[in-house]
Design an enzyme around this catalytic site. Structure first.
Site, mmCIF file in Angstrom:
data_model
loop_
_atom_site.group_PDB
_atom_site.id
_atom_site.type_symbol
_atom_site.label_atom_id
_atom_site.label_comp_id
_atom_site.label_asym_id
_atom_site.label_seq_id
_atom_site.Cartn_x
_atom_site.Cartn_y
_atom_site.Cartn_z
ATOM 1 N N GLY A 116 0.821 -1.223 0.000
ATOM 2 C CA GLY A 116 0.000 0.000 0.000
ATOM 3 C C GLY A 116 0.846 1.262 0.000
ATOM 4 O O GLY A 116 1.596 1.534 -0.939
ATOM 5 N N LYS A 142 2.377 -10.317 -4.250
ATOM 6 C CA LYS A 142 3.249 -9.231 -3.785
ATOM 7 C C LYS A 142 4.688 -9.725 -3.574
ATOM 8 O O LYS A 142 5.641 -9.049 -3.955
ATOM 9 C CB LYS A 142 2.684 -8.632 -2.496
ATOM 10 C CG LYS A 142 1.368 -7.868 -2.738
ATOM 11 C CD LYS A 142 0.678 -7.518 -1.433
ATOM 12 C CE LYS A 142 -0.589 -6.720 -1.651
ATOM 13 N NZ LYS A 142 -1.417 -6.620 -0.436
HETATM 14 N N1 HSE Z 1 -6.567 -6.956 0.226
HETATM 15 C C1 HSE Z 1 -5.286 -6.324 0.371
HETATM 16 C C2 HSE Z 1 -4.846 -6.398 1.832
HETATM 17 C C3 HSE Z 1 -5.387 -4.900 -0.096
HETATM 18 O O1 HSE Z 1 -5.669 -6.771 2.685
HETATM 19 O O2 HSE Z 1 -3.694 -6.133 2.132
HETATM 20 C C4 HSE Z 1 -4.068 -4.234 -0.351
HETATM 21 O O3 HSE Z 1 -3.354 -4.838 -1.390
#
Ligand code: HSE
Length: 404
Positions: free
Chosen positions: A129, A200
């Site tokens: 994020g 990720k």
């Molecule tokens: N669904 C993801 C999380 C959102 O909970 O981290 C961010 O990539």
């Protein structure tokens, strides 16, 4: 003035518009020119919202407008995001994105197109994020050979595990509560099964190791098998459980895995709670570094997207992103990777410990009076393959969790 377009007016897209409006003057100053959102692409209309005058439903309007230099793709999903991104880059427009599915699947190809055209494809918001992690990997840690990345890369599962730990509740109950509060999706599969964290870590590992890590080859286990009873044992051990995504270079072999692991109180990842994310990195000359912050949510993610827009505005004719080769990084089968395991078995230590010790060695039983008819223990370090054989021999294992 630099004209930009935003693809998608969902959570992140509306965040991008909000961040640009809120910090317009300082963003312009940092970019060196005024940044203006000319179009927002969405299938929907937003009557009454000031964004309505910028809404378009046809991507070709953006593609064919020579004034548009930068596109923020915040639609998510592989299609049509892939087609739009590729067309935009081929047309000489820089693109930035929060779309981890797309970067994990098509990153090398899109980076290559951007490089050939001296423009940029940036994706700071795709991992962690609002935490700056792609930029440090791309430009600050370049003197290092990175040999380990270990991250809490998913806010939803970290929130669920934190609640389970603090309230002693079971997974299903916390998940329902998280869904009611909007912290978990109605369809939580990508988060709770570890798929989101897997994409990720594939992106971070590709950047760190310079070759394409195929997310489909990463062993991935989610948190659906973690119970309140597991947490009780782990608490007694003075530890906690985190969904970890990691990759490691050991000699010339590369391992990558996503799985819940037991983390000790001295580990920097122990205190990363709630929706926060953290990424621990070890470099051969740097030693340890940890990046911590808001790993999800509208404004933190939008902040990272807008930072990429500013970087692209400052480098309209210069490619600044490290490239990772499209050749696949050969991941070593995890059956050779070595760990200690916490194991829960059905039975009574007085009657069954001898058999357990015959298989696992001189382990010490952990007994919780509130959980009769079972006990736990921690194994010595062993390979995944050896553990699997011993578990089968034992026959009465209720659960096992790896120890970091
Ligand atoms: N669904 C993801 C999380 C959102 O909970 O981290 C961010 O990539």
């Amino acid at each position: 003035m630099i004209q930009i377009a935003v693809l998608g007016y969902g959570t992140v897209g509306s965040g991008v518009v909000e961040v640009i409006n809120t910090n317009h003057a300082s963003i312009n100053k940092k970019a060196g020119e005024e940044i203006n959102i000319k179009y927002v692409l969405d299938l929907r209309d937003f009557p009454g919202d000031p964004v309505q005058e910028k809404i378009v439903h046809d991507f070709d309007i953006i593609l064919n407008d020579p004034e548009i230099r930068i596109i923020a793709e915040v639609m998510g999903g592989v299609e049509p995001a892939y087609t739009f991104t590729k067309k935009a880059l081929l047309a000489g427009k820089s693109v930035c994105t929060s779309n981890k599915e797309l970067v994990a699947r098509h990153g090398p190809e899109l980076l290559q197109i951007a490089r050939e055209r001296n423009i940029n494809y940036l994706f700071e918001a795709s991992c962690g994020g609002g935490i700056p992690i792609i930029r440090p990997l791309n430009s600050s840690l370049t003197a290092d050979e990175i040999d380990e990345i270990a991250g809490i890369l998913n806010g939803t599962t970290n929130y669920i595990l934190t609640e389970m730990f603090e309230k002693g509740s079971d997974f299903e109950d916390v998940l329902k509560d998280a869904q009611n509060k909007g912290y978990a999706e109605k369809n939580p599969e990508a988060d709770v099964e570890g798929y989101d964290a897997c994409r990720k870590i594939a992106i971070l590992s590709s950047l760190a190791f310079g070759e394409h890590v195929d997310f489909e080859e990463i062993y991935t286990e989610g948190i659906t098998g973690i119970t309140a009873a597991d947490i009780q044992y782990v608490k007694k051990m003075g530890k906690t459980i985190k969904l970890l995504a990691y990759s490691r270079k050991v000699d010339e072999s590369f391992y990558a895995m996503v799985a819940p692991e037991i983390v000790g109180a001295n580990d920097p990842l122990y205190s990363v709670n709630g929706v926060f994310n953290a990424i621990f990195i070890h470099g051969n000359v740097l030693g340890d570094a940890m990046f911590y912050g808001s790993g999800a949510g509208k404004l933190p993610t939008a902040s990272a997207v807008v930072a990429d827009i500013v970087d692209e505005a400052k480098h309209l004719h210069r490619n600044i992103m490290s490239f990772w080769s499209s050749s696949k990084l050969q991941l070593t089968d995890i059956s050779n990777s070595r760990k200690q395991f916490f194991v829960r078995v059905q039975g009574d230590p007085a009657a069954d410990l001898e058999k357990v010790r015959g298989i696992f060695g001189e382990v010490e039983p952990i007994v919780l009076p509130e959980l009769p008819g079972e006990f736990g223990f921690v194994t010595e370090e062993m390979s995944e393959a050896d553990y699997a054989k011993k578990e089968e021999l034992c026959g009465n294992v209720k659960n096992r969790i790896r120890i970091r």
